[in-house]
Motif scaffolding. Structure first.
Motif: not given
Length: 356
Positions: A140-142, A148-150, A176-177, A225-226
């Motif tokens: 899902g993240t890819q 921004i991924v939650v 913050y990352d 995400r990056e």
């Protein structure tokens, strides 16, 4: 005869194409190509037509992608979708809700497809076979469009109405990352055993990472995400994926902010198996620290074995009144030297590694 005076030609002006204005996002041309290892989970997708590509290209990328793994959550997943959608629509954030059906055996996929017809921001990704929550979150993240991924769960346990709050922290503070919803209570199954086990594992992780970790395995978190992409290949398929992404960020000096949240009793049947998953948690903590800082794990026992062997050797000299070392004394000293040598060699490998 008139004299002709030539003037030097003006230098050609270099035309620099104008780039996108600051803060703008690239157009959305389709999801990233999946990793070859992930094609076993993803169904074959037909190639879009030219008209479809043009329509897609006109849409800007959403700022947030919410990855929602679903496995046999058909009875309550719609309520979770309603809650997340209501919170995101009320915010100023553009978003997509990526619902991943992990080869459910109930009506979860039908509920998700019906919700996708009613909500324009939902994207359904059905898996052909069950891969676990870690696999769903990794893919899902890819495949996410958002910056921004939650990550969250579909079992009504987390305060998903606070997702915009977590995202705004990342948007407004570049230091913050990752932002984690740190639970202030434990409402899961086997509570009598989970609380001390999680406390022990968290303390081990804090000791090995030299960081304070209020909640090591919270399922509610937002991150860039990056920043996460190099670490996704480290994620295991099961529940310890959240522990892995926490330790990966901390071990590479990515700051994490913890926001206190409540934790409700889950809907449906828990997929957590205490003995098996607790054992995997401990192994994953050790694995991640070994991967980034092997001296933290291997050097302390090496020094202890060597020190005990030396002390025992001195005692043996006085005990036998001769320069005599029993086999167990020699074994302690040699074991300490061997483990210490392996620790130094592992650290050398880690520090010479160019990738993550």
């Amino acid at each position: 005869m008139s004299e002709h005076i030539s003037t030097p030609a003006a230098p050609a002006t270099e035309v620099i194409p104008a780039g996108p204005p600051p803060g703008s996002r690239a157009p959305q041309h389709g999801p990233p190509a999946p990793h070859p290892a992930d094609t076993a989970y993803l169904p074959a997708q037909p190639a879009p037509s030219t008209a479809e590509e043009s329509a897609e290209g006109a849409e800007p990328r959403p700022y947030v992608t919410i990855v929602l793994p679903c496995y046999n959550e058909g009875k309550h997943v719609l309520r979770e979708i309603d809650r997340i959608t209501e919170a995101m629509v009320a915010s100023e954030l553009s978003y997509e809700l990526l619902c991943i059906d992990d080869a459910s055996t109930d009506n979860t996929l039908a509920v998700l497809n019906d919700a996708a017809r009613r909500y324009p921001h939902i994207r359904v990704m059905p898996f052909r076979r069950n891969g676990g929550s870690g696999t769903a979150r990794r893919i899902g993240t890819q495949q996410a469009y958002g910056e921004i991924v939650v990550w969250t769960d579909a079992d009504m346990t987390y305060e998903n109405e606070r997702i915009p709050e977590l995202v705004r922290i990342l948007r407004d503070d570049d230091s913050y990352d990752q932002v984690v919803g740190a639970r202030t209570s434990e409402e899961g199954t086997h509570k009598w055993a989970r609380v001390p086990a999680k406390w022990l594992i968290r303390k081990i992780a804090e000791k090995l990472s030299n960081q304070t970790i209020p909640d090591l395995n919270s399922g509610l978190r937002a991150f860039r995400r990056e920043v996460s992409l190099p670490y996704l290949r480290l994620l295991p398929p099961g529940f310890s994926c959240v522990t892995t992404i926490t330790l990966a960020f901390l071990s590479n000096q990515h700051d994490i902010k913890y926001v206190p949240t409540t934790y409700a009793k889950r809907e449906g049947v828990s997929k957590f198996h205490f003995v098996r998953d607790a054992y995997r948690y401990i192994l994953q903590v050790l694995r991640m620290v070994m991967y980034f800082d092997p001296l933290k794990v291997m050097m302390p026992p090496a020094l202890w074995l060597f020190a005990i062997g030396v002390v025992k050797g001195i005692v043996d000299i006085f005990r036998y009144q001769a320069l005599y070392f029993p086999a167990n004394t020699v074994l302690l000293i040699v074991s300490g030297i061997m483990i210490g040598s392996l620790a130094l060699l592992a650290d050398l490998v880690v520090r010479s590694r160019t990738g993550v």
